[in-house]
Motif scaffolding. Structure first.
Motif, short mmCIF file in Angstrom:
data_model
loop_
_atom_site.label_atom_id
_atom_site.label_comp_id
_atom_site.label_asym_id
_atom_site.label_seq_id
_atom_site.Cartn_x
_atom_site.Cartn_y
_atom_site.Cartn_z
N GLY A 134 0.83 -1.19 0.00
CA GLY A 134 0.00 0.00 0.00
C GLY A 134 0.87 1.25 0.00
O GLY A 134 2.09 1.18 -0.20
N LEU A 135 0.24 2.38 0.22
CA LEU A 135 0.98 3.64 0.25
C LEU A 135 1.71 3.75 1.58
O LEU A 135 1.09 3.87 2.63
CB LEU A 135 0.03 4.82 0.07
CG LEU A 135 0.69 6.20 -0.01
CD1 LEU A 135 1.68 6.27 -1.16
CD2 LEU A 135 -0.36 7.29 -0.13
N VAL A 162 -4.51 10.83 -4.28
CA VAL A 162 -4.49 9.42 -3.88
C VAL A 162 -5.92 8.89 -3.82
O VAL A 162 -6.89 9.65 -3.74
CB VAL A 162 -3.81 9.24 -2.51
CG1 VAL A 162 -2.36 9.74 -2.56
CG2 VAL A 162 -4.58 9.96 -1.40
N GLN A 166 -5.70 4.49 -0.12
CA GLN A 166 -4.42 5.12 0.21
C GLN A 166 -4.62 6.26 1.21
O GLN A 166 -3.76 6.48 2.07
CB GLN A 166 -3.75 5.65 -1.07
CG GLN A 166 -3.25 4.57 -2.00
CD GLN A 166 -4.37 3.84 -2.71
OE1 GLN A 166 -5.35 4.45 -3.14
NE2 GLN A 166 -4.25 2.53 -2.82
N CYS A 268 0.52 1.56 -6.08
CA CYS A 268 0.08 1.06 -4.77
C CYS A 268 -0.88 -0.12 -4.93
O CYS A 268 -1.64 -0.19 -5.90
CB CYS A 268 -0.64 2.16 -4.00
SG CYS A 268 0.34 3.64 -3.70
#
Length: 274
Positions: A134-135, A162, A166, A268
């Protein structure tokens, strides 16, 4: 229905459409380089190269930087969003019905504006991440390193857009939510945003996604160009056979990537299991 009342309806509706578009329609237009009042089917944004300063002798000629100018063409396209408003609905719920249709049309055109800008962002070639996580803070710092290496100005005009997942991951970071790190929480076109690491962070659920692989972008405002030949315009016509007004909203806009050095794609995972 008298002509004067009809004119009032038209003017009020146009005002509602413009207000809704400006406040709730588009999130990203104010985060990029925008040019309004374009005449013709396209316009050109200038990408200017780096200049070099040098010395000169007393009474000598000032040296010329010979800046490299690379014109980037942006094509404009016409977009429409229309709907019917029945006359009996106007008599019963004039104000509410008008605002509902006005907001719907403005939202549709606003989504199209953001779609054009995101499509331009999606042509960026600089990437960090590989969709396996993920971010994370590491990904953010890697993207910042790319921008800093490219000498992208840290002048308060850096933005990040985003996705929903995120954004939640950012909210789980102490640095993103703590007042010790977040300088302020600005509004971008009426939407909540956050300022962290010199970047204004914006939530948007229209970013590219495929098989739980989400593309987010960190960029400088000057790296993307948005052109507008016609702002949101409303035309309302009465159709007796339908006993209704047809409300047509239209605009002419386009977007283009100006400088690939000023934008980074952050790959992501959109999965909660990443």
């Amino acid at each position: 229905m008298s002509v004067s009342i009809d004119n009032v309806f038209v003017k009020q509706f146009e005002a509602d459409v413009h207000l809704a578009y400006q406040q709730m329609g588009t999130k990203l237009r104010s985060t990029v380089r925008s040019k309004s009042g374009v005449i013709g089917a396209s316009t050109t944004f200038q990408k200017v190269g780096r200049g070099t300063a040098s010395t000169k002798s007393r009474h000598g000629i000032v040296p010329v930087m010979n800046l490299n100018h690379e014109p980037v063409e942006c094509m404009l396209m016409d977009y429409y969003a229309g709907d019917w408003v029945d006359s009996l609905d106007e008599l019963k719920t004039n104000i509410d019905e008008r605002r509902v249709v006005a907001s719907a049309g403005a939202y549709a055109l606003g989504r199209k504006t953001d779609e054009l800008i995101i499509s331009a962002m999606n042509t960026a070639t600089a990437n960090v991440g590989d969709y396996t996580t993920g971010l994370t803070k590491e990904l953010v710092l890697n993207a910042l390193e790319v921008l800093n290496t490219n000498d992208v100005p840290d002048d308060g005009r850096r933005f990040a857009v985003v996705g929903v997942h995120q954004w939640n991951e950012l909210l789980a970071m102490d640095e993103f939510v703590s007042a010790d790190y977040v300088t302020d929480s600005p509004l971008v076109n009426g939407f909540e945003a956050r300022k962290w690491l010199g970047i204004t962070w914006v939530l948007h659920n229209g970013l590219p996604v495929s098989e739980q692989k989400r593309d987010c972008f960190i960029y400088h405002a000057s790296s993307i160009g948005h052109a507008c030949g016609q702002e949101v315009k409303t035309d309302i016509s009465w159709h007796g056979e339908r006993a209704a007004h047809f409300i047509s909203n239209s605009m002419s806009q386009g977007a283009v990537l100006i400088d690939g050095d000023g934008i980074v794609r952050v790959k992501c995972s959109d999965s909660a299991n990443a």
